[in-house]
Structures are given as C-alpha cells and as structure tokens.
Design a protein around this motif. Structure first.
Motif, PDB file in Angstrom:
ATOM      1  N   HIS A 202       0.792  -1.205   0.084  1.00 56.65           N
ATOM      2  CA  HIS A 202      -0.007  -0.170  -0.030  1.00 56.65           C
ATOM      3  C   HIS A 202       0.809   1.283   0.054  1.00 56.65           C
ATOM      4  O   HIS A 202       0.732   2.305  -0.810  1.00 56.65           O
ATOM      5  N   PHE A 203       1.977   1.236   0.741  1.00 54.71           N
ATOM      6  CA  PHE A 203       2.688   2.266   0.718  1.00 54.71           C
ATOM      7  C   PHE A 203       3.497   2.592  -0.487  1.00 54.71           C
ATOM      8  O   PHE A 203       3.775   3.827  -0.794  1.00 54.71           O
ATOM      9  N   ALA A 204       3.743   1.628  -1.250  1.00 57.93           N
ATOM     10  CA  ALA A 204       4.614   1.691  -2.545  1.00 57.93           C
ATOM     11  C   ALA A 204       3.421   2.290  -3.385  1.00 57.93           C
ATOM     12  O   ALA A 204       4.015   2.990  -4.332  1.00 57.93           O
ATOM     13  N   TRP A 217       2.289  11.315  15.466  1.00 59.20           N
ATOM     14  CA  TRP A 217       0.807  10.994  15.226  1.00 59.20           C
ATOM     15  C   TRP A 217       0.347  11.858  13.912  1.00 59.20           C
ATOM     16  O   TRP A 217      -0.532  11.440  13.011  1.00 59.20           O
ATOM     17  N   ASP A 218       0.648  13.183  13.815  1.00 57.73           N
ATOM     18  CA  ASP A 218       0.355  13.906  12.837  1.00 57.73           C
ATOM     19  C   ASP A 218       0.813  13.327  11.381  1.00 57.73           C
ATOM     20  O   ASP A 218       0.456  13.157  10.573  1.00 57.73           O
ATOM     21  N   ASP A 219       2.263  12.808  11.193  1.00 57.41           N
ATOM     22  CA  ASP A 219       2.916  12.260  10.059  1.00 57.41           C
ATOM     23  C   ASP A 219       1.903  10.983   9.867  1.00 57.41           C
ATOM     24  O   ASP A 219       1.680  10.983   8.452  1.00 57.41           O
ATOM     25  N   LEU A 220       1.536  10.051  10.715  1.00 59.52           N
ATOM     26  CA  LEU A 220       0.666   9.173  10.276  1.00 59.52           C
ATOM     27  C   LEU A 220      -0.512   9.518   9.804  1.00 59.52           C
ATOM     28  O   LEU A 220      -1.034   8.863   8.693  1.00 59.52           O
ATOM     29  N   MET A 221      -1.324  10.444  10.453  1.00 64.84           N
ATOM     30  CA  MET A 221      -2.478  10.852   9.852  1.00 64.84           C
ATOM     31  C   MET A 221      -2.334  11.460   8.320  1.00 64.84           C
ATOM     32  O   MET A 221      -3.189  11.368   7.725  1.00 64.84           O
ATOM     33  N   ALA A 222      -1.137  12.268   8.191  1.00 60.82           N
ATOM     34  CA  ALA A 222      -1.174  12.663   6.834  1.00 60.82           C
ATOM     35  C   ALA A 222      -0.795  11.585   5.765  1.00 60.82           C
ATOM     36  O   ALA A 222      -1.110  11.598   4.792  1.00 60.82           O
ATOM     37  N   ALA A 223       0.001  10.430   6.196  1.00 60.20           N
ATOM     38  CA  ALA A 223       0.237   9.369   5.329  1.00 60.20           C
ATOM     39  C   ALA A 223      -1.185   8.530   5.199  1.00 60.20           C
ATOM     40  O   ALA A 223      -1.548   8.087   4.091  1.00 60.20           O
TER      41      ALA A 223
END
Length: 466
Positions: A202-204, A217-223
C-alpha cells in the motif's frame, strides 16, 4: 541434500503424530476405553507409512497411553499408571499465541508420568475465574498477563501464589511485570510491545516512504489520508476501547509532561494532550473507519483483507499475518511531538504456581519447563512472539513462521517500554476510564464531562509492582 531434508521431514511428521495423539489422550479428547482409528487411516491423516505409524504407536504403548489388542486395534488406557495430573489455567488465545499444545506435548514426552490438563478460563472474568478455581483446589498453575497480575496485586496477592526465584536468563523487563513489593510471583513466558504494523505494498502504491521512529501521530494521519484515497480502504485502525491500545496515548502524554517538568500537575492535565490526539485520530472518519471490531482478531482480519493499511498490534497478533504471506512490516509507534521520548505499552505473559496445589512438585516442573531453553526455543521457532529468555529471543535461525524484517527492533525499543502500572491509575480506574471513553465516543458524554470525571483520579502511589 534432498534425502537429508526428506529424512528430517519424516522424523518431524512422526514426532508430530505421537505428540498429537498423546495430547488428545492427556486432555481427554480421546477417552479411556476408546479406540484409535486404524493404522491405514492414521497413515493417511499424518502422511506417514503404516510402518511409521506402528513405530509411533509402539512409543505410545511404552508410555502407557494405549494398549494394542490383536485383530481389534489400539485402545486408550487410563493415561498411564500412577500419572499425576496438573490443572493449568490459561486464556483461549494460548493455543495460537504460544502453541501451548505443542509445549504440553513436548513436556509430556519428557515427563510421561505427569499429565497436563489445559483449562480455558473465562476471558471476560479471567481473574475471578482463576481465583475461584484456586480457592476450590481446581488449579495447580495459571497463566497471567501483566494487567491481570497488576489487578491481582492491587486486590492483594495473599497466600495464593508461590514465590519465584529470579532467573538470570530472562529479560529483566519481562520479570518486572510480575513483581509485587519486590517479590517475583510468576515466571515470564513471553512479552511484546504495542507497535505499528503496515502494508508495504500500500505504501509503495501511494508513493510513500515507509514509517519509521521519526514519525509523529500527525505524520501518520497525513500518510493515512493518502493511503485512504484507494476505494474501499482506510489508512489506520485499532480497537479504540481496547485497554491494550488506547493507553499508549496516555503513556505518551505522561512522558511528555514529565519531560517538561510538569509531573506534579493533575492527572487530568497530564493526560489531556494524549486523549486529544486519540480523539482527533478516531474522529477522522476519512482515515479511521467507523467500525467497532469485536476484538483484535477482527482488526487483523481487516488488515489481512487489505481494508486498512496500518494497525496497532502486538507481536502476538502477527502469526496470522505470517500464515497468509502478506508483505508487511512493523515499526515503533509515532510520538505525540517530534523529539518526544519514545513510549509504548508492553504486555508480558507469565505462568504462576499455585502455592497450595495438590500436585505442587509436578506443577513446579511444568512452570519451570515453560521458561526453559527447550520450551522458549519452541516459542521462538513456531510463533512470532518474543521469548522471555534472552538467549532464545536473540538467537538467529530459521523459524517455521515468516518473521517481519524488523522483528529484532524490540531490542532497541526496550527503554521505551511501559506497563499499565505506569499510567498513574489502578486497574479499577482504568476500567472506569474505558467506560467513560465508550460513552464519549458514542455521543453519550461530552468532552467537558469526560475531563471533569478525570479530575477525581489521583496518582496511585501505593502500588509497588517493581
């Protein structure tokens, strides 16, 4: 090379056949007086020749578990003349998390005179179930996880459990879970931090770099927002009401305030930022599905089906993913703010000896076996869990299950591990908070009321679990 591999496979199949039949007899699945299937049927079931089946049956005869009756078949006996029965209480997840039946079979092969009867305790009322059975003399040993032991310690250990000796081979943090007022009451079997599990494909596909320990957690929500652009997929999920998930946010909040020198602030004040971030994540329905799983199995199912790209989980939950051949990996959980101390929840599982057991010495042998190199090696080779013994958890080797490439990252994470006891509240208060959060997330309680309720919580300084 092929002949050597085939020979090893044959011996494994033969040992497996004997272990399965032995365990079924010991646990009463095949009852005294009943007959085993014919040799030809057993050969087909276990992919062995009739000659090999006869060899395995001969071993069971030597152990006193069956007798061969000419032209009739193999009859189950009374589990061995003079066998001692040890009643072992554990949860319904033990067979999958710890291959407990494999461990019991291995123990039985080493100690034919001891029969281990596995008893599944009430998962929703585990502690009361265990204490009631101990009080009635129906348990000789019991498995406990770290929050269950904490709850027992808060209620008073009393005279129920045998004191255990420190084991130099065990990870110290795993033993810490089962100390009360400096005394060890259970031998650690395994431990696991709560981590982030993610779908690499999924990330790729989304053109995203895989998560790492620098994430917030903000980085996680953006991703997660980018991952959720694919139809029928959400970015992140975990069971919000799980007492082995949401406390992570509380621990991180407490660590942040301690870093800023505000440890003396009220518990409500110190928990606020973590709760706010948790609520923000859950309320983001574009990335967090409005779905209430019945347990961790359903969460794993959503991830395995590709419906979510990231989940919070423990190492124990990864075995099912390994079976399905998913392209996944794990990493430490994000922090509230960049530069915050890493903090995550640790779950340890151990086994305790009932002090007034009627089969005390046999039960002691079983409890000591579960923490032995032999048993811990089985856990290392056949599960994704982390054995409590350092020499077993850290050794390299080919496991029979697929391990994530970052399996060994827990070694560097140890300074970030924290138990429920570090939340500043006892288990009764945590259960009350869980109830309030359920009411809040279902719209039955507003945020002001939730915060007001927390005002009455005071730091629990009386419990000494270390």
């Amino acid at each position: 090379m092929t002949n050597k591999s085939d020979k090893r496979s044959f011996h494994e199949r033969l040992a497996h056949f004997v272990d399965v039949i032995r365990t079924e007899i010991r646990n009463g699945i095949r009852q005294e007086g009943s007959y085993l299937p014919s040799e030809s049927m057993l050969a087909k079931q276990f992919q062995l020749s009739n000659k090999s089946i006869r060899k395995g049956l001969d071993q069971l005869v030597e152990e006193g578990l069956i007798v061969k009756i000419d032209r009739v078949g193999s009859k189950v006996t009374s589990k061995g003349e003079g066998a001692i029965t040890v009643h072992f209480g554990c949860s319904n997840s033990f067979p999958s998390d710890f291959v407990i039946d494999d461990l019991i079979a291995d123990f039985s092969s080493r100690y034919p005179g001891i029969h281990i009867r596995r008893i599944t305790l009430n998962q929703h009322n585990y502690l009361d179930s265990a204490q009631e059975m101990i009080g009635n003399g129906l348990l000789d040993a019991v498995a406990l996880n770290s929050p269950q032991f904490q709850e027992w310690a808060e209620a008073g250990i009393g005279d129920a459990l045998e004191v255990q000796q420190h084991d130099e081979s065990a990870h110290p943090i795993a033993e810490d879970a089962f100390r009360y007022q400096g005394t060890l009451y259970a031998r650690p079997l395994s431990f696991s931090p709560v981590v982030l599990c993610y779908n690499k494909r999924h990330f790729a596909e989304a053109g995203l770099h895989e998560p790492d320990s620098y994430w917030t957690w903000d980085d996680l929500m953006a991703a997660a927002a980018k991952l959720s652009l694919s139809p029928g997929r959400h970015g992140i999920y975990f069971l919000p009401t799980s007492e082995n998930r949401y406390p992570v946010f509380l621990l991180q909040s407490l660590a942040r305030y301690a870093k800023e020198g505000e440890a003396a602030a009220s518990l409500r004040h110190r928990l606020r930022e973590g709760l706010n971030k948790l609520n923000e994540l859950i309320a983001s329905r574009d990335i967090f599905p409005p779905y209430m799983a019945k347990g961790n199995d359903e969460t794993i199912g959503l991830f395995a089906d590709g419906r979510v790209s990231m989940i919070m989980c423990t190492y124990y939950n990864l075995k099912e993913l390994s079976r399905q051949g998913l392209d996944y990996d794990i990493c430490p959980l994000p922090a509230l703010h960049r530069g915050d101390p890493q903090k995550t929840l640790l779950i340890s599982i151990g086994t305790a000896l009932v002090k007034h057991s009627r089969a005390r010495e046999a039960a002691r042998q079983f409890v000591e076996y579960l923490s032995s190199a032999e048993a811990q090696g089985i856990i290392r080779d056949r599960t994704v869990g982390i054995p409590a013994r350092r020499d077993c958890s850290e050794r390299s080797g080919q496991a029979s299950v697929k391990l994530p490439s970052r399996y060994a990252m827990y070694r560097e994470m140890i300074p970030s591990f924290a138990y429920h006891s570090e939340l500043g509240m006892n288990m009764r208060q945590l259960r009350q908070l869980t109830k309030w959060l359920k009411e809040y997330w279902s719209g039955m309680m507003d945020e002001d009321t939730l915060q007001d309720n927390l005002t009455g919580f005071q730091h629990n300084a009386t419990l000494n679990l270390r």
